[in-house]
Structures are given as C-alpha cells and as structure tokens.
Design a protein around this motif. Sequence first.
Motif, PDB file in Angstrom:
ATOM      1  N   ARG A 195     -16.065  11.150   4.707  1.00 50.70           N
ATOM      2  CA  ARG A 195     -16.948  12.150   5.915  1.00 50.70           C
ATOM      3  C   ARG A 195     -16.098  12.309   7.057  1.00 50.70           C
ATOM      4  O   ARG A 195     -16.524  12.916   7.870  1.00 50.70           O
ATOM      5  CB  ARG A 195     -18.042  11.019   6.210  1.00 50.70           C
ATOM      6  CG  ARG A 195     -19.275  10.640   5.334  1.00 50.70           C
ATOM      7  CD  ARG A 195     -20.459  10.257   5.850  1.00 50.70           C
ATOM      8  NE  ARG A 195     -20.020   9.059   6.630  1.00 50.70           N
ATOM      9  CZ  ARG A 195     -20.395   7.748   6.507  1.00 50.70           C
ATOM     10  NH1 ARG A 195     -20.455   7.620   4.882  1.00 50.70           N
ATOM     11  NH2 ARG A 195     -19.938   6.846   7.011  1.00 50.70           N
ATOM     12  N   GLY A 196     -14.928  11.593   7.049  1.00 46.60           N
ATOM     13  CA  GLY A 196     -14.110  11.797   8.292  1.00 46.60           C
ATOM     14  C   GLY A 196     -14.032  13.072   9.047  1.00 46.60           C
ATOM     15  O   GLY A 196     -13.656  13.182  10.042  1.00 46.60           O
ATOM     16  N   GLN A 207      -1.380  14.487   1.071  1.00 49.00           N
ATOM     17  CA  GLN A 207      -0.669  15.716   1.301  1.00 49.00           C
ATOM     18  C   GLN A 207       0.732  15.333   1.588  1.00 49.00           C
ATOM     19  O   GLN A 207       1.505  14.461   1.924  1.00 49.00           O
ATOM     20  CB  GLN A 207      -0.920  15.820   3.141  1.00 49.00           C
ATOM     21  CG  GLN A 207      -2.436  16.219   3.373  1.00 49.00           C
ATOM     22  CD  GLN A 207      -2.640  16.776   4.761  1.00 49.00           C
ATOM     23  OE1 GLN A 207      -1.729  17.043   5.420  1.00 49.00           O
ATOM     24  NE2 GLN A 207      -4.042  16.558   5.313  1.00 49.00           N
ATOM     25  N   HIS A 247     -16.458   6.534   3.872  1.00 47.50           N
ATOM     26  CA  HIS A 247     -16.712   6.542   5.408  1.00 47.50           C
ATOM     27  C   HIS A 247     -15.259   7.529   5.405  1.00 47.50           C
ATOM     28  O   HIS A 247     -15.407   8.697   6.583  1.00 47.50           O
ATOM     29  CB  HIS A 247     -16.062   5.447   5.955  1.00 47.50           C
ATOM     30  CG  HIS A 247     -16.144   5.506   7.425  1.00 47.50           C
ATOM     31  ND1 HIS A 247     -17.278   5.138   8.225  1.00 47.50           N
ATOM     32  CD2 HIS A 247     -15.167   5.777   8.337  1.00 47.50           C
ATOM     33  CE1 HIS A 247     -17.145   5.296   9.446  1.00 47.50           C
ATOM     34  NE2 HIS A 247     -15.802   5.636   9.425  1.00 47.50           N
ATOM     35  N   LEU A 248     -14.219   7.511   4.930  1.00 53.75           N
ATOM     36  CA  LEU A 248     -13.045   8.295   5.054  1.00 53.75           C
ATOM     37  C   LEU A 248     -13.317   9.771   4.563  1.00 53.75           C
ATOM     38  O   LEU A 248     -13.015  10.809   5.213  1.00 53.75           O
ATOM     39  CB  LEU A 248     -11.923   7.979   4.217  1.00 53.75           C
ATOM     40  CG  LEU A 248     -11.001   7.005   4.964  1.00 53.75           C
ATOM     41  CD1 LEU A 248      -9.582   6.747   3.949  1.00 53.75           C
ATOM     42  CD2 LEU A 248     -10.768   7.368   6.366  1.00 53.75           C
ATOM     43  N   MET A 250      -6.307   2.791  12.592  1.00 54.81           N
ATOM     44  CA  MET A 250      -7.594   3.259  12.978  1.00 54.81           C
ATOM     45  C   MET A 250      -8.282   2.748  11.849  1.00 54.81           C
ATOM     46  O   MET A 250      -9.222   1.902  11.878  1.00 54.81           O
ATOM     47  CB  MET A 250      -7.757   4.883  13.447  1.00 54.81           C
ATOM     48  CG  MET A 250      -9.274   5.115  13.580  1.00 54.81           C
ATOM     49  SD  MET A 250      -9.128   6.997  13.833  1.00 54.81           S
ATOM     50  CE  MET A 250     -10.770   7.304  14.313  1.00 54.81           C
ATOM     51  N   VAL A 251      -8.205   3.472  10.577  1.00 48.92           N
ATOM     52  CA  VAL A 251      -8.896   3.083   9.443  1.00 48.92           C
ATOM     53  C   VAL A 251      -7.666   2.624   8.726  1.00 48.92           C
ATOM     54  O   VAL A 251      -6.679   3.342   8.405  1.00 48.92           O
ATOM     55  CB  VAL A 251      -9.475   4.504   8.739  1.00 48.92           C
ATOM     56  CG1 VAL A 251     -10.128   3.546   7.298  1.00 48.92           C
ATOM     57  CG2 VAL A 251     -10.497   4.929   9.538  1.00 48.92           C
ATOM     58  N   PHE A 252      -7.884   1.347   8.056  1.00 53.96           N
ATOM     59  CA  PHE A 252      -6.945   0.778   7.201  1.00 53.96           C
ATOM     60  C   PHE A 252      -7.235   0.779   5.614  1.00 53.96           C
ATOM     61  O   PHE A 252      -8.231   0.113   5.332  1.00 53.96           O
ATOM     62  CB  PHE A 252      -6.429  -0.585   7.681  1.00 53.96           C
ATOM     63  CG  PHE A 252      -5.406  -0.599   8.787  1.00 53.96           C
ATOM     64  CD1 PHE A 252      -4.264  -0.728   8.459  1.00 53.96           C
ATOM     65  CD2 PHE A 252      -6.452  -0.432   9.899  1.00 53.96           C
ATOM     66  CE1 PHE A 252      -3.506  -0.868   9.806  1.00 53.96           C
ATOM     67  CE2 PHE A 252      -5.436  -0.300  11.098  1.00 53.96           C
ATOM     68  CZ  PHE A 252      -4.179  -0.680  11.023  1.00 53.96           C
ATOM     69  N   PHE A 253      -7.166   1.802   5.068  1.00 53.36           N
ATOM     70  CA  PHE A 253      -7.617   2.134   3.823  1.00 53.36           C
ATOM     71  C   PHE A 253      -7.142   1.013   2.838  1.00 53.36           C
ATOM     72  O   PHE A 253      -8.116   0.498   2.258  1.00 53.36           O
ATOM     73  CB  PHE A 253      -7.193   3.725   3.246  1.00 53.36           C
ATOM     74  CG  PHE A 253      -7.380   3.937   1.986  1.00 53.36           C
ATOM     75  CD1 PHE A 253      -8.696   4.092   1.362  1.00 53.36           C
ATOM     76  CD2 PHE A 253      -6.565   4.200   1.058  1.00 53.36           C
ATOM     77  CE1 PHE A 253      -9.277   4.438   0.165  1.00 53.36           C
ATOM     78  CE2 PHE A 253      -6.835   4.325  -0.504  1.00 53.36           C
ATOM     79  CZ  PHE A 253      -8.222   4.505  -0.581  1.00 53.36           C
ATOM     80  N   ILE A 299      -7.076  13.600  -0.080  1.00 54.10           N
ATOM     81  CA  ILE A 299      -6.256  13.190   0.872  1.00 54.10           C
ATOM     82  C   ILE A 299      -4.809  12.987   0.758  1.00 54.10           C
ATOM     83  O   ILE A 299      -4.136  12.494   1.874  1.00 54.10           O
ATOM     84  CB  ILE A 299      -6.956  11.511   0.628  1.00 54.10           C
ATOM     85  CG1 ILE A 299      -6.587  10.910  -0.681  1.00 54.10           C
ATOM     86  CG2 ILE A 299      -8.587  11.820   1.123  1.00 54.10           C
ATOM     87  CD1 ILE A 299      -6.736   9.595  -0.546  1.00 54.10           C
ATOM     88  N   MET A 315     -11.834  -0.495   9.026  1.00 53.26           N
ATOM     89  CA  MET A 315     -11.438   0.489   9.914  1.00 53.26           C
ATOM     90  C   MET A 315     -11.539  -0.239  11.544  1.00 53.26           C
ATOM     91  O   MET A 315     -12.083  -1.157  11.895  1.00 53.26           O
ATOM     92  CB  MET A 315     -12.567   1.492  10.103  1.00 53.26           C
ATOM     93  CG  MET A 315     -12.700   2.383  11.063  1.00 53.26           C
ATOM     94  SD  MET A 315     -14.283   3.730  10.982  1.00 53.26           S
ATOM     95  CE  MET A 315     -13.788   4.632  12.496  1.00 53.26           C
ATOM     96  N   THR A 316     -10.343   0.325  12.258  1.00 53.42           N
ATOM     97  CA  THR A 316     -10.357  -0.196  13.620  1.00 53.42           C
ATOM     98  C   THR A 316     -11.763   0.236  14.527  1.00 53.42           C
ATOM     99  O   THR A 316     -11.945   1.479  14.597  1.00 53.42           O
ATOM    100  CB  THR A 316      -9.303   0.215  14.490  1.00 53.42           C
ATOM    101  OG1 THR A 316      -8.310   0.130  13.673  1.00 53.42           O
ATOM    102  CG2 THR A 316      -9.099  -0.661  15.644  1.00 53.42           C
ATOM    103  N   ALA A 317     -12.329  -0.735  14.796  1.00 55.32           N
ATOM    104  CA  ALA A 317     -13.543  -0.105  15.558  1.00 55.32           C
ATOM    105  C   ALA A 317     -13.419  -0.249  17.333  1.00 55.32           C
ATOM    106  O   ALA A 317     -13.761   0.638  17.902  1.00 55.32           O
ATOM    107  CB  ALA A 317     -14.883  -1.287  15.750  1.00 55.32           C
TER     108      ALA A 317
END
Lengths: 267, 267
Positions: free
Chosen positions: A266-267, A130, A263-264, A1-4, A128, A202-204
């Motif tokens: 705000r995730g 964990q 963007h992350l 989805m999102v590729f940081f 971020i 980010m995968t759109a």
Amino acid sequence: MVFFFAQSLSILEMARSVSRIFSGFRCFGSLPFGNTQLKTQCPSVLFRTTSERTVVQVLPSIFSRKPRDFSLPNSSWGEEMMRLYNYYNSQSEEATEGQEDHGEQWTRLPSYNRSLKYATGGVYLSKIIQSKARLFTRNIRDPGAAFEYVVFFRQDKQRCVCVFQAGHLLEGPPGHVHGGAIATMIDTVTGTHASLLSAPVMTANLNINYRSPIPLGSTVLIESTLDKEEGKKKFILCSVTSTDGSRVHTEATALFVSISISHLLRG
Amino acid sequence: MVFFFAQSLSILEMARSVSRIFSGFRCFGSLPFGNTQLKTQCPSVLFRTTSERTVVQVLPSIFSRKPRDFSLPNSSWGEEMMRLYNYYNSQSEEATEGQEDHGEQWTRLPSYNRSLKYATGGVYLSKIIQSKARLFTRNIRDPGAAFEYVVFFRQDKQRCVCVFQAGHLLEGPPGHVHGGAIATMIDTVTGTHASLLSAPVMTANLNINYRSPIPLGSTVLIESTLDKEEGKKKFILCSVTSTDGSRVHTEATALFVSISISHLLRG
C-alpha cells in the motif's frame, strides 16, 4: 522506517523473508539465536521446522553469487573500530567453538547492501526490486568513506551493540557527523533489534535527543536495549556514546510496530 | 545535528559565516530576505548595510572557483519534481524582476556539498576542514541517485518548503526510502529554517512519527513552519506529504538551540 526484514540479517534470513512472501507468510523458523531452528538442505534450499517441511519454490535461483558482507573489517577501520570489533567478535567466536549457544554470547549480524538482490521472479518481487537500489547505509563502496559499522546481538540480555566509525562523507556541520546520519544509524540499530523480535516491523516513532556532536572519523558505540513489548509494539531505548562511555552523544527512544507485508504494497 | 550555518545557504552566506569566525562573530547582515540588507562591493568582497559598511578581510582568498549549486534542476529530475520546482521558482523569480521583496515571495536556497571548501586560512579552519569531507545529503554526485531536493523559504509566513525526489540509493525496506534518509531530510529542512532565524544552531531534538512509507523514486513535499521561539530555542513543525497533500508520510517536531562556535570546538 520499515524493516521488511532486519537489514543486517544473514542471507538465510533473506531467503526466509522471501519465502514468506511466496508462502502466505508462514513461519519457517528464525535465526540460530531465535526460539526455533532454521536448517537448510541443498542443493535446492529447504526450510524445515520440527512440525512442517516446506520447499521454497523460488529459492533454487535465489543465490546468484556470494554477496559482500559489509560488517566484516576492511582496511579503513581504525584502531578503535578494530579493537571493539575484536572484543565482541571474540566472544561470539567462543560460542561457535564448542559451547552450545543459549544466547549468552554476542552474535555478529552480517550486513548486505541489497535487500533482495539474490532473489528472482515473482510478481511482488518485480514490483519492489529495482536493479539499482542499494541499502542507504551501504550505498557507498569506498571503504571508510561513509557508514562503517557492525552490529552484535545478545539474546539473553535483549541488547544490541553497534560499533560505528563515521566517514568523511557523513558531514553535517564542518568536521562533524550530520544529525540525519546519526538518526540513520539509530534507526538501523533499533530496527534491526526490533526485527529480531518479530520481523517485519515498521518504525512508528523516533525521538532523538542530541547531546554533543560527533567528530568525523571517530568511532562510537550505539547500544539498544528492549524497553518493553505491548502486543505488536516494541519499545527500544538507544544511546550513542564515546567508546569508553564517558561522553553521551545522543539518546533516543524508538517504537516499532509489527506489520504485514501488505503494508508495503500500500506504500 | 549542528547547523554551523544553514547548509543550503548561498556562497555569500558562507562568506558571512566565515567572516564571523575571523571577526569575533560580528554581524554583517543577513540574506536578502533577512531583516537587514546584504550587499557586495568587488573586487574584494564587501558587505554593506544601509547604516554600516564593512570590508570582510578574509574574503579575497575565499573564492577559489564557482561551486556547483545542487539545488538547480538536472536531467534526473522527474516531471513532478520539475513541476513543483517551476511553481515555487516562478514565484521567487517574480520577486527579482522588479517588485521590492518584502519576504512575500519564495526564495530558492542554493545548496553546496562542502561547508567551507571555498575558504582558506585560519587556525580554526585548519582544524575543521577535511579535504575529503562532503555534506551528507550531497555526497553522491550521480544525478538522481540519492537526495535530489531544493528548499524554498518564505519569510513573511516563516515557512520552508522542500521538493524532494528520493533516489534509488536511499533504500531501506525493499523499494522504499530508509527512515534515516527521511530523518535526514527533516533535519536538513528544519535546520535550514532554524538557521535562517539565527545561525549557528544545533539540533537538540527530533521527534518523528512515520505514518506511511515513501516509494523510491517518488517526489514528496517537506514543509516546515515555525511553531515558536523561546530565547535561544526555536521550535519547528515539519510534515512530509505526497505532492497533492492527500497522503501524510511523516510528521515531526524539531527543536534547535542557538549555539556559539566554541560548541563545535568542544565537540
């Protein structure tokens, strides 16, 4: 989805991504096959470009131990998986044995199961990271049980190829790979490809056409090619085929958008 | 990808699917919320409808032991997951406590990690059962680590709702759920929905738009609605939102096609 950052990139690329967070997203260069050079100076890790020189403050404590590279062969890899790995890897090895690399060779992309395991400190990181989190495609350590794959990249042709052996824990219909597991690999390969162009992305959109089911245990080829770039958008084409190319299992298009780290948050 | 039978259906539905294999795909009725009634008569398992009565020959050896139903609460379920489970489950419980069910209540769909573990015998089964195979979404037994979800179905509205709690092993970007894991849940919920209309079905297309990332550990709602049916094709709409509906994480369309069992054999 999102590729940081590309989830299959090297530890140096990880460090580069971490350094971005702490330095206001300045560019420190890219991988060896990128347009700029990335060099290190130890024992403290240093990123240097031709025009600037920046010590990344957080890096001395980044490397706790050498992580396992999941893209390397293990005992579970079958004959077809090994044959294809050796085929592409032999071409990438040639590049490192003398000839200068102009992106005309395949480059194997290492793959780790923790995004930022080897980094410590920082307010953002504490949010971020964990401690138990693992990359979805590498969350099972039992060799051969789930996703066994290796991604190769060829810069001159803007093409990625992934050799993927589907383990028994990926079952959807009896004896066959779950459609979600196939989507996962498509997202991984195309996302890695897009992030090599400009991470983070980010995968759109993923648009996947399933043509024929993939039996559990089989090895398939996943190929991605760059269709076009429009500003922050990268359009990638992807296909999943039998290793001899005679059967198309899945076809897909993927759209990735370059994002900022915020963007992350705000995730 | 291919839903041989709905992957979240009850053991009775499993038996019904198995019985299809051995009986030339005769229809023995459907789930309690289907158009026909399904009843049992033990010790040999019997399916009875109001107009017909059929003993399923293969069933005496089918049930080796009671399987674990992964859709039931466990200690890892957080407050929001439990609240939503209780909300939908209380409505489905009402249906079983007196009022005749006309599909106006939610029905919880059980979920197992092995397609045909509890069936034995048959040439076809020996080909498709692999003793170690596990359903992709239920392949990790550690509670809370990966996919925690429960699917409810409401027949009168042709709607499924899934309460999904994303575990730490589903990571894509740091701290957030992998796009492939989201695609997996969308395939699972819409595929379950489509298979309730006419199993077996195969996923022909998934078109997924990712709007905002999902933090690891969070609970979201996945809702599917039937868009339309055209012959063997079932068009399903799907959305992934925050539990209060205020944030759309993902939107998708899914197309499923009814298939014959022979499709898998050609796989």
